[in-house]
Design a protein around this motif. Structure first.
Motif, short mmCIF file in Angstrom:
data_model
loop_
_atom_site.label_atom_id
_atom_site.label_comp_id
_atom_site.label_asym_id
_atom_site.label_seq_id
_atom_site.Cartn_x
_atom_site.Cartn_y
_atom_site.Cartn_z
N MET A 1 0.84 -1.21 0.00
CA MET A 1 0.00 0.00 0.00
C MET A 1 0.87 1.26 0.00
O MET A 1 1.90 1.29 0.65
N ASP A 2 0.44 2.26 -0.74
CA ASP A 2 1.14 3.55 -0.76
C ASP A 2 0.80 4.29 0.54
O ASP A 2 -0.34 4.70 0.75
N ALA A 3 1.81 4.45 1.42
CA ALA A 3 1.54 4.98 2.76
C ALA A 3 1.71 6.50 2.85
O ALA A 3 1.57 7.08 3.92
N ARG A 4 2.02 7.17 1.72
CA ARG A 4 2.17 8.63 1.78
C ARG A 4 0.85 9.25 2.26
O ARG A 4 -0.23 8.79 1.89
N PRO A 5 0.95 10.31 3.09
CA PRO A 5 -0.27 10.83 3.73
C PRO A 5 -1.34 11.27 2.75
O PRO A 5 -2.52 11.19 3.05
N ASN A 6 -0.92 11.69 1.55
CA ASN A 6 -1.94 12.17 0.62
C ASN A 6 -2.26 11.17 -0.49
O ASN A 6 -2.92 11.51 -1.47
N SER A 7 -1.80 9.93 -0.32
CA SER A 7 -2.05 8.93 -1.37
C SER A 7 -3.53 8.59 -1.39
O SER A 7 -4.24 8.78 -0.39
N PRO A 8 -4.03 8.07 -2.51
CA PRO A 8 -5.44 7.63 -2.55
C PRO A 8 -5.74 6.62 -1.44
O PRO A 8 -6.82 6.65 -0.85
N GLU A 9 -4.77 5.74 -1.14
CA GLU A 9 -4.98 4.74 -0.09
C GLU A 9 -5.20 5.43 1.26
O GLU A 9 -6.13 5.11 1.99
N ALA A 10 -4.32 6.39 1.57
CA ALA A 10 -4.43 7.09 2.86
C ALA A 10 -5.74 7.87 2.92
O ALA A 10 -6.40 7.91 3.96
N ARG A 11 -6.13 8.47 1.81
CA ARG A 11 -7.38 9.24 1.80
C ARG A 11 -8.58 8.33 1.93
O ARG A 11 -9.58 8.67 2.56
N ASP A 12 -8.47 7.13 1.35
CA ASP A 12 -9.57 6.16 1.52
C ASP A 12 -9.73 5.81 3.00
O ASP A 12 -10.85 5.79 3.53
N ILE A 13 -8.58 5.58 3.66
CA ILE A 13 -8.64 5.25 5.09
C ILE A 13 -9.20 6.44 5.88
O ILE A 13 -10.01 6.27 6.79
N SER A 14 -8.81 7.64 5.51
CA SER A 14 -9.25 8.82 6.26
C SER A 14 -10.74 9.11 6.10
O SER A 14 -11.39 9.52 7.05
N TYR A 15 -11.26 8.92 4.88
CA TYR A 15 -12.58 9.48 4.60
C TYR A 15 -13.68 8.49 4.27
O TYR A 15 -14.84 8.86 4.20
N HIS A 16 -13.30 7.22 4.02
CA HIS A 16 -14.29 6.29 3.47
C HIS A 16 -14.51 5.12 4.41
O HIS A 16 -13.55 4.43 4.75
N MET A 17 -15.76 4.91 4.82
CA MET A 17 -16.09 3.70 5.56
C MET A 17 -16.66 2.67 4.58
O MET A 17 -17.58 2.96 3.82
N HIS A 18 -16.10 1.46 4.60
CA HIS A 18 -16.45 0.43 3.61
C HIS A 18 -17.57 -0.48 4.07
O HIS A 18 -17.71 -0.74 5.27
N GLY A 19 -18.31 -1.01 3.11
CA GLY A 19 -19.27 -2.07 3.39
C GLY A 19 -18.52 -3.38 3.57
O GLY A 19 -17.43 -3.56 3.01
N TYR A 20 -19.09 -4.29 4.34
CA TYR A 20 -18.55 -5.64 4.51
C TYR A 20 -17.03 -5.64 4.70
O TYR A 20 -16.31 -6.35 3.99
N THR A 21 -16.54 -4.83 5.63
CA THR A 21 -15.10 -4.71 5.85
C THR A 21 -14.86 -4.57 7.35
O THR A 21 -15.63 -3.91 8.05
#
Ligand code: PLP
Length: 469
Positions: A1-21
């Motif tokens: 995973m791209d761990a840079r603070p502004n990466s899409p992955e980090a932004r997904d973790i920051s802002y998106h709550m997932h279904g069935y996860t």
């Protein structure tokens, strides 16, 4: 995973709550971000290509790059981007789609009613059934029977119909008036030496006992998927649906076929109801209806359901139910074009012939030490993985082996899905035999990787435990 603070992955973790996860695990592991799709393939942000062997969520029949669906959406968007069907309003895509679906139905159906998801469609079916009971002057007839391990959605009512613990735990579900009967899974649930026919008779007896214990006059309907999907791709044993339907007709109980996964070719027939001789009063359709390019779902109801509901709406003054987006013109136009493609390209025939190849290749793995059961019909299958084959017991904990093999599949370029230890295969209906071979070759490699891990695990166990396995 791209761990840079502004990466899409980090932004997904920051802002998106997932279904069935698992939300906490997600904070550690991050998302797999899918960027584009092409035929049976999808590609992630890093440019890794995967075969989507689950067709998304059992749904992208025509593949991930069908220009005709895009064009149909653009055409409709430019002409009439939105309208509804409240208060007798209508529009052409809706009328065309309703007519098409009623004509396609394998048993006589009267009307189509439109919703936006499988859950909404099943929820609507429940409400129609209750409304009908009141219309018929049978207000006590409100209980609905579904099955342990059945899946019908996630709204309060449909998660209650769903017979899986994860959909009930901590949600205070199921609600009252929903009852669950036994799962038609011969391999796991049959008694020693019980044939499929005997097992089916026993399950029909279980159903009848439940109906009698509750009072037949209180039971309104039975909901079932022709093949259980999310419960682990459970294919009913010989004679099951015939025997279940005999019990339902004896007590005048409505039958709802939840065709959300099986509908539109998955089993090698247009509907799962045809594959298993099911004669439903209500059919619930979604997913492959539009290849999930846009959300749309529908219920088909027969005269027995429609007539009393129509009378009741006349008595009250309206049928007080409907969704803003129900039968959305763009989604309906896409669904119509999608159904045209399924017919023109004979994707149902493809599910039959390529599906037979997939089933044959998977069944060759039945003797593998980690394979408990291979099951499926057409282009839907599951392989149930076990750590202890003789006793049908899991490795480590339930679901651990399924998760492990699913992870190896992804490393091998295939997106699959494990429901516990059942690894499912449900590729787009356009898949070819060589592409099926690629999926199963990847599965064989994943199984071998798992064998190594299981051996290492066994080597670390105390001797007295190993002798038990
Ligand atoms: C058989 C069945 N019914 C209903 C649903 C619920 O559909 P949705 O997720 O669109 O609400 C699903 C979803 O997977 C399903 O498989």
């Amino acid at each position: 995973m791209d761990a840079r603070p502004n990466s899409p992955e980090a932004r997904d973790i920051s802002y998106h709550m997932h279904g069935y996860t698992n939300a906490r695990k997600h904070e550690e592991a991050g998302p797999l971000i899918i960027e584009k799709g092409d035929g049976i393939y999808v590609e992630d942000l890093a440019g890794n290509r995967y075969i989507e062997a689950m067709a998304g969520l059992w749904s992208v029949a025509v593949g991930f790059s069908e220009k005709r669906l895009v064009d149909a959406a653009v055409r409709q968007m430019s002409k009439l981007p939105y309208y509804h069907d409240f208060g007798s309003k209508s529009h052409s895509p809706l009328i065309d789609l309703a007519e098409k679906l009623v004509q396609m139905a394998p048993v006589p159906m009267s009307k189509a009613y439109f919703t936006n998801s499988g859950s909404e469609a099943n929820d609507t079916a429940m409400k129609m059934i209750w409304y009908r009971s009141n219309a018929l002057g049978q207000p006590a007839r409100k209980k609905i029977i579904s099955r342990i391990r059945g899946y019908h959605g996630v709204t309060i009512a449909t998660a209650s119909l769903t017979g899986l613990p994860n959909n009930h735990n901590s949600f205070d579900l199921p609600i009252a008036n929903v009852l669950h009967t036994s799962t038609p899974h011969h391999w796991r649930e049959a008694l020693p030496n019980e044939s499929e026919g005997e097992f089916s008779s026993r399950l029909a007896d279980d159903l009848e006992k439940l109906i009698l214990a509750e009072g037949p006059e209180t039971i309104a309907a039975f909901f079932g998927e022709p093949i259980m999907g999310a419960g682990g791709v459970i294919v009913p044993p010989a004679g099951y649906w015939e025997k279940i339907q005999a019990v339902l007709s004896k007590y005048d109980i409505l039958l709802v076929a939840d065709e959300v996964i099986c509908g539109f070719g998955r089993t090698g027939e247009m509907f799962g109801s045809q594959t298993f001789g099911i004669r439903p009063d209500i059919m619930v359709l979604s997913k492959q209806i539009s290849s999930s390019y846009l959300p749309i779902s529908a219920l088909l109801i027969n005269e027995k359901v429609f007539e009393p509901i129509a009378d009741e709406s006349n008595r009250i003054g309206t049928f007080g139910h409907g969704f803003t987006g129900g039968g959305h013109p763009v989604a309906a136009a896409v669904a119509l074009e999608n159904l045209k493609l399924i017919e023109e390209r004979d994707l149902v025939g493809n599910a039959r012939t390529v599906g037979a190849h997939m089933q044959k290749r998977l069944r060759k793995l039945a003797s593998h030490p980690l394979v408990g059961e291979v099951r499926g019909v057409g282009l839907i299958a599951a392989v149930e993985l076990v750590g202890d084959k003789a006793n049908k017991m899991p490795w480590e904990t339930a679901g651990a082996l399924g998760g492990l093999v699913n992870g190896f599949m992804q490393q091998n370029g295939v997106i699959s899905r494990n429901m516990g230890d059942a690894l499912a295969f449900c590729p787009p209906l356009i898949i070819t035999e060589p592409q099926v071979d690629q999926v199963i070759d990847a599965f064989e490699r994943s199984l071998e990787a798992a064998v190594k891990q299981v051996r290492n695990w066994r080597a670390r166990l105390p001797c007295r435990l190993v002798s038990l396995l």
